[in-house]
Enzyme design. Structure first.
Site: not given
Ligand code: MRU
Length: 346
Positions: A49-50, A92, A248, A239
């Protein structure tokens, strides 16, 4: 993650190895991925993730597809890569880095005129380049961002924008690391970041390992610490940075409003691959995740069975709340946005 030079994700001759972030900090387990489907599963379940790491993982998904392909013709491999990209695009929706990395590789593939075997090599090479560039961008952001901080600052951060959200070093936490490397002893307040607890599980773990002082708070304590004058600056990752806002982790906007109210500078650290100046925030897809993330903590149910749940993973912070954005090219203030050339532009 054992030392600062160890990477969150690595290409090892046809295998992609990453740390399983769902198991941290209790267990350091590594996942080996050999196909695009493996990468898609790791992204959807948040083992990976990230935003910057999602970009690199997407690139490696195409590299795995190319490396293991049995295609006999270039067109066949191109089709396989496009199908793999489709699978990754569905994982995602918010972090633009994921789409940026896929598009970057597919553009190269379409413009390639050599032999089949060289096409596969080109995809692997480009994915590795994307990973290397991430490390360089983080180092550069650290160098620029550290100029905004002074020795003794207490810095609040949200979610995890550290080495674990990138290939190494981190964006927001990269700036904090750079401060320490320059002898500025900044201290960190980390929010736990419900519902997935990236702050409690990942940020606190990373900073403790590096010996950077960190105090963990729950998300609803931000007003308390700011009102008491305990926070000098805020720094978070992003993001997607769109024309009018920073998108974000959910809870970022609340922190930005509180920062403005208390006169606390609010900084965002993000590489150019996170900028998407082709759209406004109203056009951006905000990921909604499963209700169990809210009704449960870990595997423990905490809410009544059947209760209605809202679970957006990200929120929108209008640029008016943002003091500056730090990217690998320097520090951008609002007036610089129009002149800025991100990786995605019309
Ligand atoms: O849902 P996550 O953990 O992928 O969300 C991560 C964040 O919101 C980070 O702040 C963002 O990706 C920046 S990471 C350098």
């Amino acid at each position: 993650m054992r030392s600062r030079s160890v990477r969150t994700i690595e290409w090892r001759n046809g295998v992609v190895v990453t740390i399983d972030q769902t198991k941290l900090p209790n267990e350091e387990a590594f996942v080996e991925m050999r196909s695009c489907e493996h990468v898609a599963e790791a992204i959807s379940t948040m083992k990976i993730r990230g935003a910057p790491l999602l970009g690199v993982a997407a690139a490696f998904a195409l590299a795995l597809t190319a490396y293991h392909s049995k295609a006999r013709q270039k067109e066949e491999l191109t089709d396989e890569l496009e199908s793999a990209a489709k699978i990754i695009r569905k994982t995602r929706p918010t972090a633009v880095n994921l789409f940026w990395a896929l598009d970057r590789i597919l553009v190269k593939v379409k413009g390639f005129s050599g032999e089949l075997k060289d096409l596969a090599a080109l995809v692997v090479e480009e994915a590795q380049k994307i990973a290397e560039e991430d490390v360089d961008a983080n180092r550069s952001m650290g160098k620029y961002g550290a100029e905004l901080f002074v020795d003794g600052d207490v810095v609040l951060t949200h979610c995890n924008a550290g080495a674990l959200a990138t290939v190494a070093y981190g964006t927001a936490l990269g700036v904090i690391r750079a401060c320490w490397e320059q002898g500025k002893k900044v201290r960190v307040i980390a929010t736990e970041t419900r519902p997935k607890l990236q702050g409690a599980r990942l940020t606190a773990y990373e900073l403790k390992r590096d010996g950077i002082p960190v105090t963990l708070i729950t998300d609803n304590m931000v007003g308390y610490v700011m009102h008491r004058g305990m926070v000098d600056k805020v720094i978070v990752g992003a993001d997607r940075i769109v024309q009018d806002a920073v998108i974000n982790k959910i809870g970022t906007f609340t922190i930005a409003v509180l920062a403005k109210e208390h006169g606390v500078p609010f900084y965002v650290a993000a590489p150019r691959s996170t900028f998407d100046l082709t759209i406004k925030s109203s056009e951006a897809a905000i990921e909604e995740r499963e209700s169990e993330e809210v009704t449960h903590i870990g595997s423990q149910r905490i809410a009544a069975e059947g209760v209605e749940v809202l679970n957006p993973a990200f929120d929108v912070t209008p640029l008016d709340y943002v003091t500056a954005v730090i990217c690998e090219n320097g520090i951008l203030y609002k007036e610089d946005f129009r002149k800025f050339k991100p990786c995605h532009s019309k």
